[in-house]
Design a protein around this motif. Structure first.
Motif, short mmCIF file in Angstrom:
data_model
loop_
_atom_site.label_atom_id
_atom_site.label_comp_id
_atom_site.label_asym_id
_atom_site.label_seq_id
_atom_site.Cartn_x
_atom_site.Cartn_y
_atom_site.Cartn_z
N VAL A 132 0.83 -1.20 0.00
CA VAL A 132 0.00 0.00 0.00
C VAL A 132 0.87 1.25 0.00
O VAL A 132 0.51 2.26 -0.63
CB VAL A 132 -0.97 -0.01 1.19
CG1 VAL A 132 -1.73 1.30 1.28
CG2 VAL A 132 -1.96 -1.17 1.05
N GLN A 133 2.00 1.20 0.67
CA GLN A 133 2.91 2.35 0.62
C GLN A 133 3.38 2.60 -0.81
O GLN A 133 3.46 3.76 -1.25
CB GLN A 133 4.10 2.09 1.55
CG GLN A 133 3.76 2.08 3.03
CD GLN A 133 3.39 3.45 3.55
OE1 GLN A 133 4.16 4.42 3.43
NE2 GLN A 133 2.20 3.58 4.12
N HIS A 134 3.67 1.54 -1.55
CA HIS A 134 4.08 1.71 -2.95
C HIS A 134 2.91 2.16 -3.80
O HIS A 134 3.07 3.02 -4.69
CB HIS A 134 4.64 0.39 -3.48
CG HIS A 134 5.24 0.49 -4.84
ND1 HIS A 134 6.40 1.19 -5.09
CD2 HIS A 134 4.85 0.01 -6.06
CE1 HIS A 134 6.71 1.13 -6.38
NE2 HIS A 134 5.77 0.42 -6.99
N LEU A 135 1.73 1.62 -3.54
CA LEU A 135 0.54 2.04 -4.27
C LEU A 135 0.25 3.52 -4.03
O LEU A 135 -0.11 4.26 -4.96
CB LEU A 135 -0.65 1.18 -3.84
CG LEU A 135 -2.00 1.42 -4.52
CD1 LEU A 135 -1.88 1.29 -6.03
CD2 LEU A 135 -3.02 0.44 -3.97
N ARG A 136 0.42 3.96 -2.80
CA ARG A 136 0.24 5.39 -2.48
C ARG A 136 1.21 6.24 -3.29
O ARG A 136 0.83 7.29 -3.83
CB ARG A 136 0.46 5.58 -0.97
CG ARG A 136 0.51 7.04 -0.50
CD ARG A 136 0.74 7.06 1.01
NE ARG A 136 1.14 8.36 1.49
CZ ARG A 136 0.33 9.34 1.87
NH1 ARG A 136 -0.98 9.15 1.80
NH2 ARG A 136 0.79 10.50 2.29
N HIS A 137 2.45 5.77 -3.40
CA HIS A 137 3.46 6.51 -4.19
C HIS A 137 3.04 6.59 -5.65
O HIS A 137 3.12 7.66 -6.27
CB HIS A 137 4.81 5.83 -4.04
CG HIS A 137 5.86 6.33 -5.00
ND1 HIS A 137 6.54 7.52 -4.81
CD2 HIS A 137 6.31 5.82 -6.17
CE1 HIS A 137 7.36 7.72 -5.80
NE2 HIS A 137 7.26 6.71 -6.66
N LEU A 138 2.60 5.48 -6.23
CA LEU A 138 2.22 5.44 -7.64
C LEU A 138 1.07 6.39 -7.93
O LEU A 138 1.04 7.08 -8.96
CB LEU A 138 1.84 4.02 -8.05
CG LEU A 138 2.95 2.97 -8.07
CD1 LEU A 138 2.37 1.60 -8.37
CD2 LEU A 138 4.01 3.34 -9.11
N VAL A 139 0.09 6.43 -7.03
CA VAL A 139 -1.09 7.27 -7.25
C VAL A 139 -0.76 8.74 -7.03
O VAL A 139 -1.08 9.60 -7.87
CB VAL A 139 -2.24 6.83 -6.33
CG1 VAL A 139 -3.41 7.82 -6.41
CG2 VAL A 139 -2.72 5.42 -6.69
N ARG A 140 -0.12 9.04 -5.92
CA ARG A 140 0.05 10.44 -5.52
C ARG A 140 1.16 11.15 -6.29
O ARG A 140 1.21 12.38 -6.30
CB ARG A 140 0.27 10.53 -4.01
CG ARG A 140 -0.98 10.09 -3.23
CD ARG A 140 -0.70 9.97 -1.76
NE ARG A 140 -0.53 11.25 -1.13
CZ ARG A 140 -1.49 11.96 -0.55
NH1 ARG A 140 -2.74 11.51 -0.55
NH2 ARG A 140 -1.23 13.11 0.03
N THR A 141 2.06 10.41 -6.93
CA THR A 141 3.06 11.03 -7.79
C THR A 141 2.60 11.14 -9.23
O THR A 141 3.30 11.70 -10.07
CB THR A 141 4.38 10.24 -7.77
OG1 THR A 141 4.15 8.90 -8.23
CG2 THR A 141 4.97 10.22 -6.37
N GLY A 142 1.44 10.58 -9.53
CA GLY A 142 0.91 10.65 -10.88
C GLY A 142 1.48 9.64 -11.84
O GLY A 142 1.24 9.73 -13.05
N GLU A 143 2.20 8.64 -11.33
CA GLU A 143 2.83 7.66 -12.23
C GLU A 143 1.80 6.83 -12.99
O GLU A 143 2.08 6.32 -14.08
CB GLU A 143 3.77 6.75 -11.45
CG GLU A 143 5.06 7.44 -11.01
CD GLU A 143 6.10 6.46 -10.53
OE1 GLU A 143 6.11 5.31 -11.02
OE2 GLU A 143 6.90 6.83 -9.66
N ILE A 144 0.60 6.66 -12.43
CA ILE A 144 -0.43 5.90 -13.15
C ILE A 144 -1.40 6.85 -13.85
O ILE A 144 -2.39 6.41 -14.42
CB ILE A 144 -1.19 4.95 -12.22
CG1 ILE A 144 -2.04 5.72 -11.20
CG2 ILE A 144 -0.25 3.99 -11.52
CD1 ILE A 144 -3.03 4.84 -10.45
#
Length: 354
Positions: A132-144
């Motif tokens: 979830v920490q990695h998922l949070r990073h992916l979403v909140r940095t706009g990578e997805i």
């Protein structure tokens, strides 16, 4: 703080032993007490050689100046009196989900903690998993890209709770994850809930929850106590990539797919949009395996020592409670969309924080 934070675990039932084990293993914490009305059970949890004290009296524990904080693992109906007593005794509080049995009780705890300058943190355990920490990073940095939808399934042949339905028992996990990973300012505005009780338990045992977010995105949560197969999956669809999380797949918990659908601008005479499908690579990030509860304890220590709000603070717990109460109202209304109350800091607390 030069000295370790003295902590007491309140409750030696199902979750209490996990809190005890992780408190003892977390740098910066010193486990002082395990408190439970059944002191024999508490002693069995600690073992014969433990130097941690056992107490059947919450008052005695809270009056000990060596106790700086408490971790509460008691039934939800007791969270308000136990946590309120701890806060009024000047102790920082880590409490099991949900924050309280209702929104009003949860708000009372949040206001008490803020007024006293104490840390109030929710044990939303899944938020502290590496996945979830990695998922949070992916979403909140706009990578997805921009989030387009969220879909979560949490089913298994689980314990039918005597006091809450399946939404209140299982959905807080998914709701707290949504709250942690979504961009700031994106909140749940309305919910529609449908549930069934096929075994006559007197409460919903199977549930489907639709959430309408403030940016127009729809999210969906399926919870079920009756499934013979355990499934824990979440899909977060983005405009650039889609993330699939399978918590039971220890080899590949998370995969990031560069696959999706895009609309191609056609000429003005076309009456139907042209859809282009992307079929790119799938990446499975290598993530560490560690116990999420250790992350919970570390965050609790950091929030206290750094005098900052933890990731899963009291306000996050209130947002989950607001959604759950709206879910119950929708369920009672036959699945009608119900507006979720706006969870905002009272004006006097905003001024105090500023």
């Amino acid at each position: 703080m030069d000295q370790p934070i003295g902590i007491a675990v309140i409750g030696a039932g199902y979750w209490g032993p996990n809190l005890v084990r992780n408190a003892q293993a977390t740098p910066g914490l010193k486990l002082r007490y395990l408190c439970d009305l059944d002191t024999e059970k508490a002693r069995r949890v600690l073992g014969d050689y433990s130097t941690v004290r056992v107490s059947g009296s919450l008052d005695d524990v809270l009056s000990d100046p060596a106790v700086d904080a408490v971790a509460i693992a008691t039934p939800a109906a007791t969270h308000l009196p136990v946590a309120l007593a701890a806060l009024r005794a000047g102790k920082h509080v880590l409490v099991e989900k949900p924050l309280a049995a209702g929104y009003a009780a949860g708000l009372e705890l949040v206001e008490e903690a803020e007024a006293r300058g104490l840390t109030l943190m929710l044990d939303h355990t899944f938020v502290y998993t590496p996945t979830v920490q990695h998922l949070r990073h992916l979403v909140r940095t706009g990578e997805i890209g921009t989030v387009q939808y969220l879909d979560s399934v949490r089913v298994n042949l689980g314990l039918v709770q005597p006091d809450v339905d399946v939404f209140w028992d299982l959905a807080p996990h998914d709701l707290s994850i949504f709250d942690a990973i979504l961009p700031d300012g994106v909140v749940v505005r309305r919910v529609s809930a449908h549930g069934s009780d096929p075994i006559g338990a007197g409460r919903a045992c199977v549930g489907h929850l639709t959430l309408e977010l403030s940016d127009g995105v729809l999210a969906h949560v399926h919870v079920n106590w009756l499934s013979p197969t355990k499934i824990r999956t979440m899909i977060v669809g983005g405009s650039r990539r889609t993330v699939v999380w399978d918590d039971l797949n220890v080899v590949q918990r998370i995969s990031v797919h560069d696959r999706g659908a895009d609309v191609i601008d056609g000429d003005e005479e076309r009456t139907q949009a042209i859809i282009s499908y992307r079929r790119g690579d799938t990446v499975a990030p290598a993530l560490p395996e560690r116990e999420a509860l250790r992350g919970v304890m570390s965050e609790f220590v950091s929030a206290i020592t750094e005098k900052r709000a933890p990731l899963t603070d009291g306000w996050s717990g209130l947002r989950v409670l607001a959604i759950l109460e709206a879910t119950s109202a929708s369920l009672a209304a036959g699945g009608e969309f119900v507006t979720v109350r706006d969870v905002g800091r009272p004006a006097e607390l905003e001024e105090a924080v500023a």
